[in-house]
Design an enzyme around this catalytic site. Structure first.
Site, mmCIF file in Angstrom:
data_model
loop_
_atom_site.group_PDB
_atom_site.id
_atom_site.type_symbol
_atom_site.label_atom_id
_atom_site.label_comp_id
_atom_site.label_asym_id
_atom_site.label_seq_id
_atom_site.Cartn_x
_atom_site.Cartn_y
_atom_site.Cartn_z
ATOM 1 N N ALA A 189 0.812 -1.212 0.000
ATOM 2 C CA ALA A 189 0.000 0.000 0.000
ATOM 3 C C ALA A 189 0.849 1.268 0.000
ATOM 4 O O ALA A 189 0.322 2.365 0.169
ATOM 5 C CB ALA A 189 -0.926 -0.002 1.209
ATOM 6 N N HIS A 214 6.433 -6.953 8.969
ATOM 7 C CA HIS A 214 5.176 -7.711 8.787
ATOM 8 C C HIS A 214 5.378 -8.957 7.913
ATOM 9 O O HIS A 214 4.973 -9.016 6.753
ATOM 10 C CB HIS A 214 4.008 -6.853 8.302
ATOM 11 C CG HIS A 214 4.269 -5.889 7.183
ATOM 12 N ND1 HIS A 214 4.909 -6.241 6.006
ATOM 13 C CD2 HIS A 214 3.946 -4.575 7.050
ATOM 14 C CE1 HIS A 214 4.956 -5.188 5.210
ATOM 15 N NE2 HIS A 214 4.391 -4.174 5.812
ATOM 16 N N ASN A 242 3.868 -10.473 4.421
ATOM 17 C CA ASN A 242 3.267 -9.396 3.642
ATOM 18 C C ASN A 242 4.355 -8.463 3.115
ATOM 19 O O ASN A 242 5.229 -8.020 3.859
ATOM 20 C CB ASN A 242 2.277 -8.612 4.505
ATOM 21 C CG ASN A 242 1.074 -9.458 4.889
ATOM 22 O OD1 ASN A 242 0.155 -9.631 4.101
ATOM 23 N ND2 ASN A 242 1.086 -10.011 6.088
ATOM 24 N N GLY A 243 4.287 -8.135 1.815
ATOM 25 C CA GLY A 243 5.249 -7.221 1.220
ATOM 26 C C GLY A 243 6.645 -7.814 1.104
ATOM 27 O O GLY A 243 7.640 -7.094 1.209
ATOM 28 N N ARG A 261 12.133 -24.619 -3.200
ATOM 29 C CA ARG A 261 13.431 -24.431 -3.866
ATOM 30 C C ARG A 261 13.861 -22.976 -3.879
ATOM 31 O O ARG A 261 14.933 -22.647 -4.392
ATOM 32 C CB ARG A 261 13.368 -24.981 -5.303
ATOM 33 C CG ARG A 261 13.356 -26.502 -5.380
ATOM 34 C CD ARG A 261 13.515 -26.998 -6.806
ATOM 35 N NE ARG A 261 12.404 -26.600 -7.655
ATOM 36 C CZ ARG A 261 11.275 -27.313 -7.771
ATOM 37 N NH1 ARG A 261 11.126 -28.439 -7.092
ATOM 38 N NH2 ARG A 261 10.322 -26.908 -8.571
ATOM 39 N N HIS A 311 -4.659 -10.662 7.510
ATOM 40 C CA HIS A 311 -3.381 -10.653 6.801
ATOM 41 C C HIS A 311 -2.772 -12.050 6.712
ATOM 42 O O HIS A 311 -2.098 -12.371 5.725
ATOM 43 C CB HIS A 311 -2.402 -9.714 7.515
ATOM 44 C CG HIS A 311 -2.623 -8.270 7.248
ATOM 45 N ND1 HIS A 311 -3.634 -7.550 7.846
ATOM 46 C CD2 HIS A 311 -1.956 -7.400 6.449
ATOM 47 C CE1 HIS A 311 -3.584 -6.299 7.417
ATOM 48 N NE2 HIS A 311 -2.574 -6.180 6.568
ATOM 49 N N ASP A 361 0.084 -2.731 12.863
ATOM 50 C CA ASP A 361 0.127 -2.105 11.534
ATOM 51 C C ASP A 361 -1.167 -1.333 11.290
ATOM 52 O O ASP A 361 -1.662 -1.246 10.159
ATOM 53 C CB ASP A 361 0.354 -3.157 10.443
ATOM 54 C CG ASP A 361 0.762 -2.541 9.106
ATOM 55 O OD1 ASP A 361 1.186 -1.365 9.094
ATOM 56 O OD2 ASP A 361 0.647 -3.222 8.073
ATOM 57 N N LEU A 410 -4.321 -4.801 0.625
ATOM 58 C CA LEU A 410 -4.427 -4.503 2.052
ATOM 59 C C LEU A 410 -3.609 -3.272 2.393
ATOM 60 O O LEU A 410 -2.499 -3.083 1.881
ATOM 61 C CB LEU A 410 -3.951 -5.696 2.884
ATOM 62 C CG LEU A 410 -4.908 -6.898 2.942
ATOM 63 C CD1 LEU A 410 -4.197 -8.117 3.512
ATOM 64 C CD2 LEU A 410 -6.137 -6.570 3.774
ATOM 65 N N ALA A 411 -4.149 -2.418 3.271
ATOM 66 C CA ALA A 411 -3.486 -1.164 3.631
ATOM 67 C C ALA A 411 -3.504 -1.015 5.143
ATOM 68 O O ALA A 411 -4.297 -0.277 5.711
ATOM 69 C CB ALA A 411 -4.188 0.021 2.962
#
Length: 378
Positions: free
Chosen positions: A136, A212, A215-216, A223, A247, A270, A304-305
């Protein structure tokens, strides 16, 4: 002041005891005595250390990037209602002008606050990120890691920045990572396209945290383990986790905690400005965010923000839905963030000579009262 309960969280156990508080500190822990006259008797309700939220962008219609001094104080005054006694206001990627102004405001709020959760310092989430894992974060404000630019941010707030999220694979020769870590700033790998090996080199050059987790960042493949693999494999590196059940599914929360063990998971909210505020349309980093009926906060694109998670609710999700042992869960929002920020000599535990930061909670995870440095806030 004397505080009694049959269940006080001391040394990874609930024990019956009496806490004596004097001059903002825990003076001593006394043997439980049901006949002793006390100021507060929480009976069989649990008393745990105050929660520390190191990654929160806002609440009660207040956002770290753009709020006034008075609004930051309003945010701090709200937080004890969810058990938080100390926090790091967290910025999102924006222009240098916006971030420097926000940093100055948070510094002024810290220096002038008289109540509420204590401002520990600032968490900078960006702008040194990877556009392909921006989540976000506003793409047009993302820039390459730059020590001079960071120094300008830090000068604006008199060295109040404690945590900096960096896409370490963009950090040439890991120069910014090494410099920040040498100055005591926690470098957190996040919003990054780093491979497992690049994340490992970031850690080798001083990074102590992952932003987090799940996420991100690059995901786990058998592998190509990615940053998620680094978070799970490197058990003595701290890793944030958002425990709202949106999340990350509770089943994966369990895998995370059981991999990290009791000492290196850090629960974060967050949260953004929509938390604890009625409404549907909000902004984060200058972009519109819509809060849905399921409790998720999303950009118009669907990304998601942040969240509207309260830390006490995160604790419930981890213990009751993810079936994680209580000591793993409570450490993630008390002693672990305290150790990460090197304030575990005064916060994160219920011990003599520590700050009197306490939370009394029911068995169904309702906050009865929260004490911040010897003062009840609710």
């Amino acid at each position: 002041m004397l505080i009694r309960s049959k269940r006080i969280w001391i040394a990874n156990n609930f024990i019956p005891a009496i806490i004596e508080v004097e001059d903002k500190k825990i003076k001593r822990i006394l043997e439980y005595d049901k006949d002793m006259k006390v100021d507060y008797d929480f009976e069989n309700n649990r008393i745990v250390p105050g929660f520390i939220d190191i990654h929160t962008h806002g609440a009660v219609n207040v956002e770290a990037n753009v709020s006034s001094l008075e609004e930051i104080h309003k945010w701090a005054d709200y937080l004890p209602s969810e058990g938080v006694t100390a926090f790091c206001p967290t910025t999102v990627t924006q222009t240098e002008e916006v971030l420097k102004k926000a940093s100055k405001t948070i510094l002024e709020a810290k220096e002038s606050q008289k109540s509420g959760a204590k401002i520990l310092g600032i968490n900078f989430e960006g702008p040194f990120l990877d556009v392909n894992h921006k989540g976000a974060q506003p793409q047009d404000c993302i820039v390459e890691p730059d020590l001079e630019k960071f120094s300008r941010f830090q000068s604006a707030c008199k060295d109040l920045i404690l945590i900096m999220t960096v896409a370490v694979e963009k950090d040439k020769d890991y120069a910014l990572t090494r410099q920040l870590s040498s100055k005591g700033v926690v470098v957190s790998v996040g919003h990054s396209g780093a491979t497992y090996d690049e994340a490992m080199l970031g850690i080798a050059n001083g990074a102590k945290l992952l932003t987090h987790t799940f996420n991100g960042m690059t995901g786990l493949h058998h592998r190509n383990p990615g940053q998620v693999g680094a978070a799970l494999r490197i058990r003595d590196v701290y890793s944030e986790i958002i425990c709202d059940g949106i999340h990350i599914r509770p089943e994966v929360i369990n895998i995370f905690f059981m991999s990290k063990g009791p000492d290196y998971a850090v629960m974060v909210s967050d949260s953004m400005s929509a938390k604890a505020f009625k409404g549907t349309d909000f902004y984060l980093g200058g972009e519109k965010v819509i809060v849905s009926e399921d409790g998720s906060a999303r950009r118009e694109s669907g990304a998601l923000a942040g969240s509207i998670l309260k830390i006490i609710d995160g604790l419930k999700v981890v213990v009751e839905r993810a079936q994680v042992p209580f000591n793993y869960a409570i450490n993630a929002c008390t002693s672990n963030p305290a150790r990460l920020l090197r304030i575990d000599d005064r916060k994160g535990y219920i011990k003599a000579n520590y700050d009197a930061d306490l939370v009394a909670i029911t068995d169904d995870y309702k906050i009865i009262n929260t004490m911040v440095e010897g003062e009840f806030q609710i």
